[in-house]
Design a protein around this motif. Structure first.
Motif, PDB file in Angstrom:
ATOM      1  N   ALA A  97      12.002  -0.417   6.432  1.00  0.00           N
ATOM      2  CA  ALA A  97      11.311  -0.434   5.136  1.00  0.00           C
ATOM      3  C   ALA A  97      10.271   0.676   5.018  1.00  0.00           C
ATOM      4  CB  ALA A  97      10.662  -1.796   4.919  1.00  0.00           C
ATOM      5  N   GLU A  98       9.521   0.918   6.087  1.00  0.00           N
ATOM      6  CA  GLU A  98       8.451   1.906   5.992  1.00  0.00           C
ATOM      7  C   GLU A  98       8.996   3.316   5.795  1.00  0.00           C
ATOM      8  OE1 GLU A  98       5.277   1.685   8.795  1.00  0.00           O
ATOM      9  OE2 GLU A  98       5.432  -0.503   8.935  1.00  0.00           O
ATOM     10  N   ARG A  99      10.098   3.632   6.457  1.00  0.00           N
ATOM     11  CA  ARG A  99      10.695   4.960   6.270  1.00  0.00           C
ATOM     12  C   ARG A  99      11.189   5.120   4.836  1.00  0.00           C
ATOM     13  NH1 ARG A  99      15.061   7.069  10.528  1.00  0.00           N
ATOM     14  NH2 ARG A  99      13.265   6.615  11.853  1.00  0.00           N
ATOM     15  N   VAL A 100      11.766   4.065   4.286  1.00  0.00           N
ATOM     16  CA  VAL A 100      12.238   4.109   2.897  1.00  0.00           C
ATOM     17  C   VAL A 100      11.064   4.380   1.959  1.00  0.00           C
ATOM     18  CG1 VAL A 100      13.202   2.729   1.014  1.00  0.00           C
ATOM     19  CG2 VAL A 100      14.245   2.630   3.286  1.00  0.00           C
ATOM     20  N   VAL A 101       9.943   3.682   2.186  1.00  0.00           N
ATOM     21  CA  VAL A 101       8.765   3.862   1.333  1.00  0.00           C
ATOM     22  C   VAL A 101       8.234   5.284   1.421  1.00  0.00           C
ATOM     23  CG1 VAL A 101       6.341   3.209   1.030  1.00  0.00           C
ATOM     24  CG2 VAL A 101       8.085   1.437   1.333  1.00  0.00           C
ATOM     25  N   ARG A 102       8.111   5.804   2.637  1.00  0.00           N
ATOM     26  CA  ARG A 102       7.542   7.146   2.810  1.00  0.00           C
ATOM     27  C   ARG A 102       8.396   8.233   2.149  1.00  0.00           C
ATOM     28  NH1 ARG A 102       5.766   4.960   8.005  1.00  0.00           N
ATOM     29  NH2 ARG A 102       3.490   5.081   8.076  1.00  0.00           N
ATOM     30  N   ALA A 162      15.940  -0.008  -7.194  1.00  0.00           N
ATOM     31  CA  ALA A 162      15.571  -1.224  -6.462  1.00  0.00           C
ATOM     32  C   ALA A 162      16.770  -1.925  -5.841  1.00  0.00           C
ATOM     33  CB  ALA A 162      14.836  -2.189  -7.394  1.00  0.00           C
ATOM     34  N   GLN A 163      17.938  -1.754  -6.426  1.00  0.00           N
ATOM     35  CA  GLN A 163      19.115  -2.454  -5.918  1.00  0.00           C
ATOM     36  C   GLN A 163      19.588  -1.905  -4.565  1.00  0.00           C
ATOM     37  OE1 GLN A 163      19.809  -5.303  -7.529  1.00  0.00           O
ATOM     38  NE2 GLN A 163      18.044  -4.504  -8.675  1.00  0.00           N
ATOM     39  N   PHE A 164      19.147  -0.705  -4.207  1.00  0.00           N
ATOM     40  CA  PHE A 164      19.503  -0.140  -2.900  1.00  0.00           C
ATOM     41  C   PHE A 164      18.516  -0.535  -1.806  1.00  0.00           C
ATOM     42  CE2 PHE A 164      21.501   2.746  -5.956  1.00  0.00           C
ATOM     43  CZ  PHE A 164      22.781   2.832  -5.437  1.00  0.00           C
ATOM     44  N   ASN A 165      17.456  -1.251  -2.194  1.00  0.00           N
ATOM     45  CA  ASN A 165      16.364  -1.551  -1.270  1.00  0.00           C
ATOM     46  C   ASN A 165      16.807  -2.270  -0.011  1.00  0.00           C
ATOM     47  OD1 ASN A 165      13.882  -0.541  -1.675  1.00  0.00           O
ATOM     48  ND2 ASN A 165      12.989  -2.385  -2.524  1.00  0.00           N
ATOM     49  N   SER A 166      17.487  -3.384  -0.189  1.00  0.00           N
ATOM     50  CA  SER A 166      17.858  -4.215   0.954  1.00  0.00           C
ATOM     51  C   SER A 166      18.743  -3.441   1.938  1.00  0.00           C
ATOM     52  CB  SER A 166      18.579  -5.476   0.473  1.00  0.00           C
ATOM     53  OG  SER A 166      18.951  -6.293   1.556  1.00  0.00           O
ATOM     54  N   ARG A 190      10.467  -0.435  15.877  1.00  0.00           N
ATOM     55  CA  ARG A 190      10.311   0.541  14.797  1.00  0.00           C
ATOM     56  C   ARG A 190      11.573   1.336  14.549  1.00  0.00           C
ATOM     57  NH1 ARG A 190       5.012   1.277  17.180  1.00  0.00           N
ATOM     58  NH2 ARG A 190       5.667   3.163  18.264  1.00  0.00           N
ATOM     59  N   ARG A 191      12.521   1.257  15.489  1.00  0.00           N
ATOM     60  CA  ARG A 191      13.762   1.991  15.286  1.00  0.00           C
ATOM     61  C   ARG A 191      14.596   1.311  14.206  1.00  0.00           C
ATOM     62  NH1 ARG A 191      15.456   2.650  21.635  1.00  0.00           N
ATOM     63  NH2 ARG A 191      13.905   4.252  22.155  1.00  0.00           N
ATOM     64  N   PRO A 192      15.301   2.060  13.359  1.00  0.00           N
ATOM     65  CA  PRO A 192      16.146   1.447  12.353  1.00  0.00           C
ATOM     66  C   PRO A 192      17.248   0.646  13.000  1.00  0.00           C
ATOM     67  CG  PRO A 192      16.566   3.808  12.482  1.00  0.00           C
ATOM     68  CD  PRO A 192      15.368   3.539  13.343  1.00  0.00           C
ATOM     69  N   ALA A 193      17.605  -0.458  12.332  1.00  0.00           N
ATOM     70  CA  ALA A 193      18.682  -1.284  12.847  1.00  0.00           C
ATOM     71  C   ALA A 193      20.003  -0.541  12.768  1.00  0.00           C
ATOM     72  CB  ALA A 193      18.776  -2.584  12.058  1.00  0.00           C
ATOM     73  N   GLY A 207      13.192   6.291 -10.845  1.00  0.00           N
ATOM     74  CA  GLY A 207      14.268   5.823  -9.973  1.00  0.00           C
ATOM     75  C   GLY A 207      13.801   5.735  -8.524  1.00  0.00           C
ATOM     76  N   SER A 208      13.035   6.720  -8.074  1.00  0.00           N
ATOM     77  CA  SER A 208      12.509   6.679  -6.705  1.00  0.00           C
ATOM     78  C   SER A 208      11.475   5.574  -6.544  1.00  0.00           C
ATOM     79  CB  SER A 208      11.905   8.034  -6.326  1.00  0.00           C
ATOM     80  OG  SER A 208      10.775   8.338  -7.118  1.00  0.00           O
ATOM     81  N   LEU A 209      10.720   5.278  -7.603  1.00  0.00           N
ATOM     82  CA  LEU A 209       9.741   4.188  -7.526  1.00  0.00           C
ATOM     83  C   LEU A 209      10.413   2.832  -7.322  1.00  0.00           C
ATOM     84  CD1 LEU A 209       6.880   4.652 -10.145  1.00  0.00           C
ATOM     85  CD2 LEU A 209       6.769   4.791  -7.650  1.00  0.00           C
ATOM     86  N   GLY A 210      11.662   2.718  -7.760  1.00  0.00           N
ATOM     87  CA  GLY A 210      12.394   1.476  -7.556  1.00  0.00           C
ATOM     88  C   GLY A 210      12.586   1.138  -6.091  1.00  0.00           C
ATOM     89  N   LEU A 211      12.477   2.135  -5.218  1.00  0.00           N
ATOM     90  CA  LEU A 211      12.566   1.915  -3.777  1.00  0.00           C
ATOM     91  C   LEU A 211      11.203   1.636  -3.158  1.00  0.00           C
ATOM     92  CD1 LEU A 211      15.002   4.821  -2.868  1.00  0.00           C
ATOM     93  CD2 LEU A 211      15.569   2.391  -3.004  1.00  0.00           C
ATOM     94  N   VAL A 212      10.140   1.895  -3.897  1.00  0.00           N
ATOM     95  CA  VAL A 212       8.789   1.785  -3.349  1.00  0.00           C
ATOM     96  C   VAL A 212       8.159   0.424  -3.640  1.00  0.00           C
ATOM     97  CG1 VAL A 212       6.432   2.705  -3.469  1.00  0.00           C
ATOM     98  CG2 VAL A 212       8.387   4.265  -3.483  1.00  0.00           C
ATOM     99  N   ILE A 213       8.138   0.022  -4.892  1.00  0.00           N
ATOM    100  CA  ILE A 213       7.345  -1.148  -5.296  1.00  0.00           C
ATOM    101  C   ILE A 213       7.863  -2.447  -4.673  1.00  0.00           C
ATOM    102  CG2 ILE A 213       6.632  -2.531  -7.286  1.00  0.00           C
ATOM    103  CD1 ILE A 213       6.361   0.123  -8.829  1.00  0.00           C
ATOM    104  N   PRO A 214       9.180  -2.744  -4.702  1.00  0.00           N
ATOM    105  CA  PRO A 214       9.630  -3.982  -4.039  1.00  0.00           C
ATOM    106  C   PRO A 214       9.392  -3.955  -2.533  1.00  0.00           C
ATOM    107  CG  PRO A 214      11.318  -3.137  -5.531  1.00  0.00           C
ATOM    108  CD  PRO A 214      10.300  -2.054  -5.368  1.00  0.00           C
ATOM    109  N   SER A 215       9.611  -2.807  -1.891  1.00  0.00           N
ATOM    110  CA  SER A 215       9.440  -2.710  -0.437  1.00  0.00           C
ATOM    111  C   SER A 215       7.997  -2.918  -0.026  1.00  0.00           C
ATOM    112  CB  SER A 215       9.921  -1.347   0.064  1.00  0.00           C
ATOM    113  OG  SER A 215      11.303  -1.184  -0.134  1.00  0.00           O
ATOM    114  N   THR A 216       7.054  -2.327  -0.755  1.00  0.00           N
ATOM    115  CA  THR A 216       5.649  -2.501  -0.393  1.00  0.00           C
ATOM    116  C   THR A 216       5.206  -3.946  -0.588  1.00  0.00           C
ATOM    117  OG1 THR A 216       5.020  -1.726  -2.623  1.00  0.00           O
ATOM    118  CG2 THR A 216       4.955  -0.116  -0.828  1.00  0.00           C
ATOM    119  N   ALA A 217       5.741  -4.626  -1.608  1.00  0.00           N
ATOM    120  CA  ALA A 217       5.396  -6.039  -1.820  1.00  0.00           C
ATOM    121  C   ALA A 217       5.883  -6.900  -0.666  1.00  0.00           C
ATOM    122  CB  ALA A 217       5.995  -6.530  -3.136  1.00  0.00           C
TER     123      ALA A 217
END
Length: 405
Positions: A274-279, A262-266, A398-401, A315-325
């Motif tokens: 965010a959507e690419r990270v989730v997928r 989750a700490q890598f999310n931001s 939709r392009r990444p920053a 560990g991979s779920l840590g990138l999913v749950i905060p981003s989807t919220a």
């Protein structure tokens, strides 16, 4: 500015952790509770499901109320109920009594769990919201790391009943922290809605396919962890022969993997979107869950294989749950409490159902737990591929920053 950000993260992290602390702390005591109350493990597992069911159902009340009267009053009310439920659990003389007081405790715990997400949305959106969510989860990580260790120590040296007195003390500390440090983030001039308007808001959310898709992607991710909650203590302690203390270390390590991710999310959201990270993250989770299922069904029954693959998967779920919220609430700022409540209700109902399924099919081996985790992974992966894009998103948006120089 930095000091207020850190203060908010600490307070919100503590509020978010109180409910999970009440879960994680008594997991190592499941076998001891079953022996003391002279019931099967399944009856004790039902007390876990009753807690989740209460949290799920009551969020649809707390969310709109917090939109109406402010964020703090419902939190006070919930913490008082939480403390009363914990004390009741400590005096339980039957499984039915334990289940009932755990339900009451869940009614109280859900206030902090749902309203903290609304507070994050009150303060920030986008990457900044993800940053606050990730920092909050870093504080929240104390729960799955320390709670099982504390619970196993109390069980070994005292009694499982002492665990609930400790939980009551944590609820009391939460009351003090909220009163002293948490600002009211719901503006005084915010529009108040009638019951009909609240019902319309819920109706609009149920029609929002993007919102529901994000909710259930995160919900199935959470449900996989709930399946782990329901079966892991018995699998590692009774099936593999670990002591409660060693099981607590295994449980804590998997939680650390989730929080670490989750700490890598931001950072990843800013770079890739965010959507690419989730997928990508949910695809990794589904692949690891599938591998674990194949190995389990082929007869490989090793605590190291189970622990190692779950460590990587969570560990991979840590990138999913905060981003989807963050993504789910982004377009619903004026009704953040209501949207957060519906999100939490749907997600925890999914989790409660998974706990009931694992408990009903549990045979003392990891099989039912692993099957449930794989099912959640497949479902979340499928939804991530069907997720509608934001209607307002242009191709350029939709392009990444571009990365900062």
């Amino acid at each position: 500015m930095k000091s207020s950000f850190l203060r908010n993260a600490l307070v919100l992290g503590m509020l978010s952790a109180i409910g999970p602390f009440a879960i994680d702390m008594y997991l190592p005591a499941f076998p001891a509770i079953a022996r003391d109350l002279q019931v099967e493990i399944g009856a004790v597992q039902m007390s876990l499901m009753s807690f989740f069911l209460a949290v799920a159902v009551c969020q649809v009340i707390y969310g709109p109320v917090s939109d109406q009267v402010g964020r703090k009053p419902p939190i006070y009310f919930g913490l008082v109920l939480f403390i009363a439920g914990a004390i009741g659990c400590s005096f339980a003389r039957s499984a039915e009594m334990l289940i009932a007081f755990r339900f009451l405790q869940g009614v109280g715990a859900c206030a902090g769990m749902v309203i903290t997400r609304a507070i994050v949305r009150d303060l920030h959106t986008g990457a900044e919201a993800a940053r606050l969510m990730a920092t909050t989860m870093l504080v929240f990580s104390v729960s799955p790391i320390l709670a099982p260790l504390a619970g196993s120590a109390l069980t070994e040296f005292y009694s499982w009943r002492v665990i609930f007195w400790a939980i009551a003390g944590i609820g009391l500390a939460g009351l003090v922290v909220v009163a002293a440090l948490l600002p009211e983030t719901r503006g005084r001039n915010a529009n108040r809605r009638s019951v009909i308007e609240v019902a319309r808001a819920y109706g609009g959310l149920f029609k929002d396919r993007r919102f529901l898709g994000l909710v259930f992607i995160g919900g199935l991710g959470q449900a996989s962890f709930f399946a782990y909650l329901a079966g892991s203590s018995v699998v590692f302690i009774e099936h593999y022969g670990l002591t409660p203390s060693r099981y607590s270390l295994v449980f804590a390590s998997n939680a650390i993997a989730f929080i670490g991710g989750a700490q890598f999310n931001s950072t990843l959201m800013r770079r890739f979107g965010a959507e690419r990270v989730v997928r990508v993250a949910i695809a990794v989770f589904a692949a690891l869950a599938t591998l674990l299922l194949v190995l389990t069904l082929s007869g490989i029954d090793s605590p190291y294989v189970l622990w190692g693959l779950l460590f990587a998967a969570f560990g991979s779920l840590g990138l999913v749950i905060p981003s989807t919220a963050v993504l789910a609430l982004e377009a619903h700022g004026p009704i953040a409490g209501t949207a957060s409540a519906l999100m939490g209700t749907l997600q925890l109902c999914t989790g409660a159902g998974m706990i009931a399924l694992v408990s009903a099919l549990f045979d003392g081996t990891p099989r039912s737990m692993v099957e449930a985790i794989a099912f959640c992974g497949w479902g979340a992966f499928t939804l991530s591929r069907l997720l509608p894009r934001r209607p307002s998103q242009s191709r350029e948006e939709r392009r990444p920053a571009a990365p900062s120089p």
